[in-house]
Design a protein around this motif. Structure first.
Motif, PDB file in Angstrom:
ATOM      1  N   ARG A  49       3.019  -5.355 -18.948  1.00 30.21           N
ATOM      2  CA  ARG A  49       1.877  -4.441 -19.029  1.00 30.21           C
ATOM      3  C   ARG A  49       1.111  -4.412 -17.715  1.00 30.21           C
ATOM      4  O   ARG A  49       0.665  -3.342 -17.279  1.00 30.21           O
ATOM      5  N   ALA A  50       0.975  -5.555 -17.066  1.00 29.31           N
ATOM      6  CA  ALA A  50       0.323  -5.566 -15.753  1.00 29.31           C
ATOM      7  C   ALA A  50       1.105  -4.718 -14.762  1.00 29.31           C
ATOM      8  O   ALA A  50       0.520  -4.013 -13.925  1.00 29.31           O
ATOM      9  N   LEU A  51       2.435  -4.757 -14.840  1.00 30.54           N
ATOM     10  CA  LEU A  51       3.258  -3.938 -13.950  1.00 30.54           C
ATOM     11  C   LEU A  51       2.977  -2.455 -14.182  1.00 30.54           C
ATOM     12  O   LEU A  51       2.773  -1.695 -13.216  1.00 30.54           O
ATOM     13  N   ARG A  52       2.946  -2.028 -15.426  1.00 32.88           N
ATOM     14  CA  ARG A  52       2.683  -0.609 -15.712  1.00 32.88           C
ATOM     15  C   ARG A  52       1.300  -0.197 -15.237  1.00 32.88           C
ATOM     16  O   ARG A  52       1.120   0.885 -14.653  1.00 32.88           O
ATOM     17  N   ARG A  53       0.308  -1.037 -15.492  1.00 34.43           N
ATOM     18  CA  ARG A  53      -1.062  -0.704 -15.087  1.00 34.43           C
ATOM     19  C   ARG A  53      -1.173  -0.588 -13.572  1.00 34.43           C
ATOM     20  O   ARG A  53      -1.818   0.326 -13.027  1.00 34.43           O
ATOM     21  N   LEU A  54      -0.546  -1.511 -12.861  1.00 35.83           N
ATOM     22  CA  LEU A  54      -0.655  -1.511 -11.404  1.00 35.83           C
ATOM     23  C   LEU A  54       0.131  -0.361 -10.787  1.00 35.83           C
ATOM     24  O   LEU A  54      -0.316   0.242  -9.803  1.00 35.83           O
ATOM     25  N   GLU A  55       1.308  -0.053 -11.331  1.00 37.60           N
ATOM     26  CA  GLU A  55       2.066   1.087 -10.810  1.00 37.60           C
ATOM     27  C   GLU A  55       1.270   2.381 -10.957  1.00 37.60           C
ATOM     28  O   GLU A  55       1.234   3.216 -10.038  1.00 37.60           O
ATOM     29  N   HIS A  56       0.629   2.552 -12.112  1.00 31.01           N
ATOM     30  CA  HIS A  56      -0.197   3.749 -12.319  1.00 31.01           C
ATOM     31  C   HIS A  56      -1.384   3.753 -11.358  1.00 31.01           C
ATOM     32  O   HIS A  56      -1.699   4.792 -10.743  1.00 31.01           O
ATOM     33  N   ALA A  57      -2.039   2.606 -11.210  1.00 29.68           N
ATOM     34  CA  ALA A  57      -3.212   2.532 -10.339  1.00 29.68           C
ATOM     35  C   ALA A  57      -2.838   2.800  -8.887  1.00 29.68           C
ATOM     36  O   ALA A  57      -3.585   3.477  -8.158  1.00 29.68           O
ATOM     37  N   LEU A  58      -1.701   2.289  -8.436  1.00 28.30           N
ATOM     38  CA  LEU A  58      -1.269   2.525  -7.059  1.00 28.30           C
ATOM     39  C   LEU A  58      -0.987   4.011  -6.832  1.00 28.30           C
ATOM     40  O   LEU A  58      -1.359   4.572  -5.784  1.00 28.30           O
ATOM     41  N   ALA A  59      -0.345   4.653  -7.797  1.00 26.04           N
ATOM     42  CA  ALA A  59      -0.063   6.084  -7.656  1.00 26.04           C
ATOM     43  C   ALA A  59      -1.358   6.886  -7.575  1.00 26.04           C
ATOM     44  O   ALA A  59      -1.475   7.817  -6.752  1.00 26.04           O
ATOM     45  N   GLN A  60      -2.332   6.546  -8.401  1.00 26.19           N
ATOM     46  CA  GLN A  60      -3.615   7.240  -8.366  1.00 26.19           C
ATOM     47  C   GLN A  60      -4.351   6.985  -7.055  1.00 26.19           C
ATOM     48  O   GLN A  60      -4.965   7.886  -6.480  1.00 26.19           O
ATOM     49  N   ALA A  61      -4.297   5.734  -6.576  1.00 27.21           N
ATOM     50  CA  ALA A  61      -4.981   5.395  -5.323  1.00 27.21           C
ATOM     51  C   ALA A  61      -4.375   6.159  -4.151  1.00 27.21           C
ATOM     52  O   ALA A  61      -5.102   6.631  -3.263  1.00 27.21           O
ATOM     53  N   ARG A  62      -3.056   6.305  -4.130  1.00 26.04           N
ATOM     54  CA  ARG A  62      -2.427   7.071  -3.045  1.00 26.04           C
ATOM     55  C   ARG A  62      -2.814   8.545  -3.129  1.00 26.04           C
ATOM     56  O   ARG A  62      -3.100   9.181  -2.109  1.00 26.04           O
ATOM     57  N   ALA A  63      -2.809   9.075  -4.339  1.00 19.18           N
ATOM     58  CA  ALA A  63      -3.122  10.493  -4.511  1.00 19.18           C
ATOM     59  C   ALA A  63      -4.567  10.810  -4.133  1.00 19.18           C
ATOM     60  O   ALA A  63      -4.867  11.935  -3.720  1.00 19.18           O
ATOM     61  N   ARG A  64      -5.449   9.812  -4.255  1.00 22.70           N
ATOM     62  CA  ARG A  64      -6.879  10.062  -4.018  1.00 22.70           C
ATOM     63  C   ARG A  64      -7.359   9.503  -2.676  1.00 22.70           C
ATOM     64  O   ARG A  64      -8.573   9.450  -2.434  1.00 22.70           O
ATOM     65  N   GLY A  65      -6.437   9.097  -1.815  1.00 25.73           N
ATOM     66  CA  GLY A  65      -6.821   8.689  -0.470  1.00 25.73           C
ATOM     67  C   GLY A  65      -7.322   7.273  -0.333  1.00 25.73           C
ATOM     68  O   GLY A  65      -7.873   6.918   0.719  1.00 25.73           O
ATOM     69  N   LEU A  66      -7.142   6.447  -1.350  1.00 32.95           N
ATOM     70  CA  LEU A  66      -7.536   5.036  -1.238  1.00 32.95           C
ATOM     71  C   LEU A  66      -6.431   4.183  -0.642  1.00 32.95           C
ATOM     72  O   LEU A  66      -6.655   3.037  -0.269  1.00 32.95           O
ATOM     73  N   LEU A  67      -5.235   4.716  -0.587  1.00 33.43           N
ATOM     74  CA  LEU A  67      -4.106   4.096   0.090  1.00 33.43           C
ATOM     75  C   LEU A  67      -3.391   5.188   0.868  1.00 33.43           C
ATOM     76  O   LEU A  67      -3.516   6.368   0.564  1.00 33.43           O
ATOM     77  N   GLY A  68      -2.623   4.773   1.866  1.00 32.71           N
ATOM     78  CA  GLY A  68      -1.865   5.753   2.630  1.00 32.71           C
ATOM     79  C   GLY A  68      -2.201   5.721   4.104  1.00 32.71           C
ATOM     80  O   GLY A  68      -2.717   4.725   4.632  1.00 32.71           O
ATOM     81  N   GLY A  69      -1.952   6.822   4.786  1.00 28.67           N
ATOM     82  CA  GLY A  69      -2.103   6.860   6.235  1.00 28.67           C
ATOM     83  C   GLY A  69      -3.520   6.959   6.739  1.00 28.67           C
ATOM     84  O   GLY A  69      -3.770   6.741   7.932  1.00 28.67           O
ATOM     85  N   ASP A  70      -4.484   7.282   5.858  1.00 29.92           N
ATOM     86  CA  ASP A  70      -5.870   7.467   6.303  1.00 29.92           C
ATOM     87  C   ASP A  70      -6.797   7.108   5.146  1.00 29.92           C
ATOM     88  O   ASP A  70      -7.323   7.988   4.457  1.00 29.92           O
ATOM     89  N   VAL A  71      -7.009   5.826   4.946  1.00 31.55           N
ATOM     90  CA  VAL A  71      -7.781   5.345   3.800  1.00 31.55           C
ATOM     91  C   VAL A  71      -9.234   5.800   3.914  1.00 31.55           C
ATOM     92  O   VAL A  71      -9.917   5.509   4.900  1.00 31.55           O
TER      93      VAL A  71
END
Length: 607
Positions: free
Chosen positions: A329-351
């Motif tokens: 369950r932690a894996l599923r939660r973190l995978e979803h959170a990482l995808a959302q963070a990338r989509a919203r600019g919290l991760l990636g090339g320009d945080v």
């Protein structure tokens, strides 16, 4: 490098599992179904070798799809990565969650460790094995702690396929465990992470204040409850300012070693060798520990924010989150959170538009306690057996992939958020002079309200047990887990600080508080601890490899003897314990004797 590939071929499912991870092969050298003409020369060998770190994900891909790793599948993965099959076999057989022998697609892991053993795991195992006899299509495996100690006894069912399916039964009954194994999709849903936090929703919490309050899947909910405030503050301070705040706060590692976090970050940041790496150790495998699981399941964005801050401060642009394989369950939660963070600019090339590039990759463990040791964890990520390295050089000099690396566990990183939001002086005022801030304790065993508790450093053991509702007839408390030590029921005034437990002759460890009453036979607990260390020793160094076996043998003999014969074996145990403590390469062997020694000296075991 000598490559000896066998004649075994992968099945279509095995090939598809590997290709889904690595992409389709480009030549017969990599296993493509083409003419053998291009086997006379290799293309992309150097690039393939640079992907050695994908060996562990590749093993997971095969095991998840089929349920075990055949010679053909292993050979195909090795050909794709140009890894010698003998080396890959050594890696595959290192981890308890993998099998290189045929087994059913469904595996039911039943915890038999300390908290679950005290809660009836032996009877649960016997009942499940009777119900799921030969021909059931389910393999029942008795194993170490699943990190579900607040809901003991626990079982985890994993059904291979595309996709892999999992189901947790905790607290488990025979009927519920059988249902989880037979029909994972029909098993009852796990209770929310907040169920493991009896204090959920209370005022004054710093690390757990969002668990049970926010929707762990919603980034908007996280931001509405103070999320990203610390990250914006970090960008205002700059890397040096963040390290200064962390140093002034007095934060030390929460995994047990208690090394000053600011010093570790500064040492990594100052290294001229590039790139730098950040590794989050989420492989909490100490029996009795489950706080990191609760944080990741209940507040996953907090960990992502904290890792981004740590990467920014130390000059790292790539972070690795090494997650316990038993935490689906932690894996599923973190995978979803990482995808959302990338989509919203919290991760990636320009945080957050600050010109700083950072991303996080999850790497799953596969059932190896030793990989909680930082250098063993690095070897595991790199695609080697998870064996500790000799130090020096230290990770801040040469860590992951031979580059400067900062490694912290989940609780340590999450502490960085309140440090930046409230300021180092206010944070340092919490707790005691040498143990600052709040601390999470995993309370389980003979208590009415097991779970994760947040208290300031300096609270006594009795105060924490009172929060959890300790039951009558308390006999002993295990502090720090299997690598910790026992204390008596009349020693509950011990202050829970690093210095306080040290002065009391015990250890705080990672925050395990496991209570036992008279219903649990102490010799059985000690024997289970010895079995745990024997199974989990990586076997690299002689003192640990041999000492853990001899320790278990002596405890077996003591259980059958009394008087002078038992005294001889106790003397032998002490000699073995000193040898392991003085000569083992890493903390596993150095602490394997601690709990047994404390039970003999403090509790009068075998007297």
């Amino acid at each position: 490098m000598d490559l000896h590939f066998g004649d075994s071929k992968p099945t279509d499912d095995e090939r598809a599992a590997v290709d889904a991870l690595l992409g389709p092969p480009e030549s017969s050298w990599e296993g493509a179904d083409r003419s053998d003409a291009d086997l006379r020369w290799a293309r992309g060998g150097r690039e393939a070798r640079d992907r050695r770190d994908l060996l562990l994900p590749g093993l997971h891909a095969i095991n998840d799809r089929v349920g075990w790793i055949s010679d053909g599948a292993l050979g195909y993965l090795c050909r794709r990565l140009t890894v010698p099959p003998a080396e890959a076999y050594g890696v595959a057989t290192f981890y308890a969650m993998f099998s290189v022998k045929p087994r059913p697609a469904t595996v039911l892991h039943v915890c038999t460790d300390l908290a679950c053993a005290a809660a009836g795991a032996p009877e649960l195992c016997a009942g499940v094995e009777e119900r799921l006899g030969p021909g059931s299509g389910v393999s029942v495996q008795r194993g170490p702690c699943l990190g579900l100690c607040e809901r003991a006894p626990a079982a985890l069912a994993i059904r291979a396929g595309d996709p892999v399916r999992t189901a947790v039964s905790a607290p488990a009954t025979v009927e519920e465990a059988v249902l989880a194994a037979s029909a994972p999709d029909s098993a009852p849903e796990e209770p929310p992470a907040a169920r493991a936090v009896p204090q959920a929703g209370q005022d004054g919490l710093m690390l757990l204040h969002r668990v049970g309050v926010v929707d762990p899947a919603s980034l908007d909910d996280y931001r509405a409850h103070g999320g990203c405030t610390a990250l914006r503050r970090a960008f205002e301070l700059g890397p040096a300012g963040v390290i200064r705040e962390v140093t002034d706060s007095g934060l030390v590692g929460r995994g047990g070693a208690a090394f000053p976090t600011g010093r570790k970050w500064q040492a990594t940041a100052s290294r001229p060798d590039r790139p730098h790496y950040l590794v989050c150790n989420a492989d909490e495998s100490e029996p009795g520990t489950f706080k990191d699981r609760v944080l990741m399941e209940g507040d996953p964005y907090a960990l992502i924010e904290a890792m981004t801050i740590a990467g920014y401060a130390t000059g790292a642009h790539q972070g690795y989150l090494y997650l316990r394989g038993e935490y689906p369950r932690a894996l599923r939660r973190l995978e979803h959170a990482l995808a959302q963070a990338r989509a919203r600019g919290l991760l990636g090339g320009d945080v957050l538009g600050q010109g700083y590039a950072f991303d996080i990759e999850i790497r799953r463990g596969a059932g190896a306690y030793i990989c909680g040791e930082e250098t063993a964890l690095f070897n595991s990520i790199e695609g080697y057996r998870g064996e500790p390295r000799s130090k020096p050089p230290f990770p801040v000099e040469k860590g992951l992939f031979g580059k400067p690396t900062v490694e912290n566990n989940v609780e340590t990183l999450v502490n960085v958020l309140p440090i930046l939001t409230m300021g180092a002086p206010a944070y340092a005022a919490i707790g005691t002079g040498r143990s600052t801030g709040p601390k999470l304790f995993c309370v389980s065993g003979a208590v009415d309200r097991p779970g994760v508790y947040e208290v300031p450093f300096g609270a006594t053991l009795g105060e924490v047990l009172a929060l959890a509702g300790v039951r009558d007839g308390l006999r002993a408390v295990l502090l720090g887990g299997a690598a910790g030590g026992f204390v008596r029921a009349d020693e509950l005034d011990i202050p829970l600080t690093f210095e306080g437990t040290r002065e009391a002759g015990t250890t705080l460890g990672s925050g395990v508080v496991m209570a036992f009453d008279d219903s649990v036979p102490l010799p059985r607990l000690l024997l289970r601890i010895a079995e745990f260390f024997r199974d989990e020793s990586c076997g690299q160094c002689v003192p640990c490899r041999v000492g853990t076996v001899r320790q278990e043998e002596a405890l077996h003999r003591i259980a059958e003897r009394t008087g002078a014969a038992a005294a001889d074996d106790i003397a032998l145990l002490r000699e073995i314990g000193r040898a392991m403590r003085d000569a083992s390469i890493c903390g596993l062997g150095q602490t394997a004797w601690n709990a047994v020694e404390s039970a003999i000296d403090r509790l009068g075991a075998y007297a």
